[in-house]
Design a protein around this motif. Structure first.
Motif, PDB file in Angstrom:
ATOM      1  N   GLU A   1       0.461   0.225   3.810  1.00 25.13           N
ATOM      2  CA  GLU A   1      -0.315  -0.931   4.236  1.00 25.13           C
ATOM      3  C   GLU A   1      -0.024  -1.250   5.704  1.00 25.13           C
ATOM      4  O   GLU A   1       0.983  -0.792   6.264  1.00 25.13           O
ATOM      5  N   PRO A   2      -0.906  -2.037   6.353  1.00 25.38           N
ATOM      6  CA  PRO A   2      -0.744  -2.309   7.791  1.00 25.38           C
ATOM      7  C   PRO A   2       0.616  -2.868   8.180  1.00 25.38           C
ATOM      8  O   PRO A   2       1.088  -2.628   9.288  1.00 25.38           O
ATOM      9  N   ASP A   3       1.268  -3.605   7.268  1.00 24.75           N
ATOM     10  CA  ASP A   3       2.571  -4.175   7.632  1.00 24.75           C
ATOM     11  C   ASP A   3       3.669  -3.118   7.725  1.00 24.75           C
ATOM     12  O   ASP A   3       4.757  -3.369   8.255  1.00 24.75           O
ATOM     13  N   GLY A   4       3.405  -1.918   7.205  1.00 22.89           N
ATOM     14  CA  GLY A   4       4.372  -0.831   7.263  1.00 22.89           C
ATOM     15  C   GLY A   4       5.507  -0.940   6.284  1.00 22.89           C
ATOM     16  O   GLY A   4       6.333  -0.029   6.175  1.00 22.89           O
ATOM     17  N   ASP A   5       5.572  -2.034   5.519  1.00 26.42           N
ATOM     18  CA  ASP A   5       6.680  -2.246   4.593  1.00 26.42           C
ATOM     19  C   ASP A   5       6.370  -1.794   3.172  1.00 26.42           C
ATOM     20  O   ASP A   5       7.278  -1.568   2.383  1.00 26.42           O
ATOM     21  N   THR A   6       5.092  -1.671   2.860  1.00 27.56           N
ATOM     22  CA  THR A   6       4.688  -1.428   1.485  1.00 27.56           C
ATOM     23  C   THR A   6       3.729  -0.247   1.411  1.00 27.56           C
ATOM     24  O   THR A   6       2.862  -0.075   2.276  1.00 27.56           O
ATOM     25  N   GLY A   7       3.900   0.559   0.372  1.00 26.73           N
ATOM     26  CA  GLY A   7       2.964   1.633   0.073  1.00 26.73           C
ATOM     27  C   GLY A   7       2.288   1.365  -1.249  1.00 26.73           C
ATOM     28  O   GLY A   7       2.876   0.773  -2.163  1.00 26.73           O
ATOM     29  N   VAL A   8       1.041   1.770  -1.374  1.00 26.86           N
ATOM     30  CA  VAL A   8       0.272   1.539  -2.593  1.00 26.86           C
ATOM     31  C   VAL A   8      -0.244   2.877  -3.117  1.00 26.86           C
ATOM     32  O   VAL A   8      -0.785   3.688  -2.353  1.00 26.86           O
TER      33      VAL A   8
END
Length: 420
Positions: free
Chosen positions: A233-240
């Motif tokens: 995701e754009p925040d770079g902290d989370t993947g989906v």
């Protein structure tokens, strides 16, 4: 007492035996048959013999393929270092070394003599297989007692060994050509498959359809049990997890990218896949991660970063559910090539959608400006407030496709209302 054969008769017999041995060598690719022909021709009574070829991956080792022990010829397959043989430098220099008696030999070093005697060897012959002044193999014959081979047979042995070397070299070249043809055929098949998948990827204009097609095709092409895609995701902290095949119910699962050991390892070499054939023995992974994979039945995995313009936007994961399966070199190459194509296709879809959204926004702005210009132009033809309000409600209602419209003005003493 028998009279010895006349020299002429002995010479004819030797030529006949050499011809017989030569015919056997040229008519066979079997190391056991060739070794047997050479030992029988030498007719010196050696109790032990070996035939080995230089290892294609280790020039300092011989792959022993044939052996004679106490008169029994047999096929074998084990490795012996060339340095284990006495006078290995002379052997490597393609010389035939005959040692009738180890203890009195003037050529061997004392240490080499001791080593042979400790092995129970008191006579030996070492004949390298040579092509183009290069040793490709070695024939060794040994005996527990001093043993003298006929000089004439030793001289002929060199010719027979050279013939054997030609046979083995021709076989090697033939096998290499076949392997090359097989690799070429496999590469052509792989390119055909990749071309069909790439063509399929280029036909999608939506992200989900593209990824669903990619992971399904990849499981079949790479021969894996499961494949999935995680996008960051754009925040770079989370993947989906946005796509997987077969479906295991993981779609929309959210993963932390900061404390994800697999993703961290994959990012160390983002230009190549992270391959772990045996997850249970992978010390690079934390014990709890290995335990988790063991519980869900994953034995091997591959993580391929999806990179666009140097930025990692996600990862492609491939799983093996059987301990008997391993990732082949072709499956790794296939995953690498397709992951790059997937990343490019994803970027193209994103650019296309951004461009389309921008175009639609510009169209809306242009329509709104045209509407305002039309309304302003008509305002100039009105003479009363009621006409002005009615025009405003009517034009905005048509522009917005509204069923009803109303304008209400709050004044100091009275309320004026226009309705259409």
């Amino acid at each position: 007492m028998l009279n010895p054969q006349p020299p002429a008769t002995a010479s004819v017999d030797l030529l006949q035996q050499q011809y017989h041995a030569s015919s056997t060598i040229f008519g066979s690719h079997d190391p056991v048959e060739i070794l047997e022909a050479l030992v029988n021709f030498l007719s010196a009574g050696f109790m032990y013999a070996e035939l080995g070829l230089v290892d294609t991956e280790d020039a300092g080792a011989l792959q022993i393929l044939a052996q004679i022990e106490h008169g029994e010829f047999k096929a074998v397959n084990f490795t012996r270092r060339i340095s284990e043989y006495p006078a290995s430098d002379a052997i490597a220099a393609v010389e035939v070394l005959a040692v009738p008696e180890v203890e009195t030999d003037q050529f061997l070093e004392p240490e080499e003599k001791r080593r042979l005697i400790d092995q129970g060897v008191h006579s030996a012959i070492f004949a390298p297989l040579v092509t183009n002044q290069r040793m490709i193999g070695l024939i060794s014959l040994t005996h527990p007692h001093p043993l003298v081979a006929e000089p004439a047979r030793l001289r002929s042995l060199r010719n027979l060994v050279d013939q054997a070397a030609i046979i083995f070299e021709n076989r090697r070249l033939l096998d290499a050509a076949r392997a090359s043809a097989s690799r070429l055929e496999s590469q052509v098949q792989l390119l055909q498959i990749l071309n069909s998948v790439t063509t399929g990827l280029s036909s999608f204009s939506d992200q989900r359809g593209l990824l669903n097609f990619a992971v399904e095709r990849l499981t079949h092409v790479a021969g894996v049990d499961h494949a999935g895609v995680v996008l960051i995701e754009p925040d770079g902290d989370t993947g989906v997890v946005v796509s997987e095949y077969p479906d295991t119910g993981s779609i929309s699962a959210r993963l932390s990218m900061h404390d994800n050991p697999l993703f961290t390892l994959a990012l160390k070499t983002p230009d190549q896949p992270l391959v772990i054939d045996d997850v249970a023995q992978a010390e690079m992974l934390p014990p709890d991660t290995r335990s988790l994979f063991a519980r869900i039945g994953i034995y091997g995995l591959m993580i391929v970063p999806l990179v666009v313009y140097g930025e990692v936007i996600g990862s492609l994961g491939l799983d093996l559910y059987s301990a008997d399966k391993k990732f082949s070199a072709q499956s790794i190459e296939t995953a690498s090539i397709l992951s790059a194509q997937i990343a490019v296709s994803l970027q193209n879809i994103r650019l296309y959608n951004d461009t389309r959204a921008r175009a639609e926004q510009l169209q809306r702005i242009a329509r709104n400006e045209a509407l305002l210009n039309t309304i302003v132009g008509r305002y100039q033809t009105t003479t009363t407030i009621d006409d002005l309000l009615s025009l405003t409600v009517r034009e905005l209602g048509q522009a917005l496709n509204a069923r009803r419209g109303r304008v209400r003005l709050q004044v100091t003493e009275t309320e004026t209302e226009a309705e259409t």
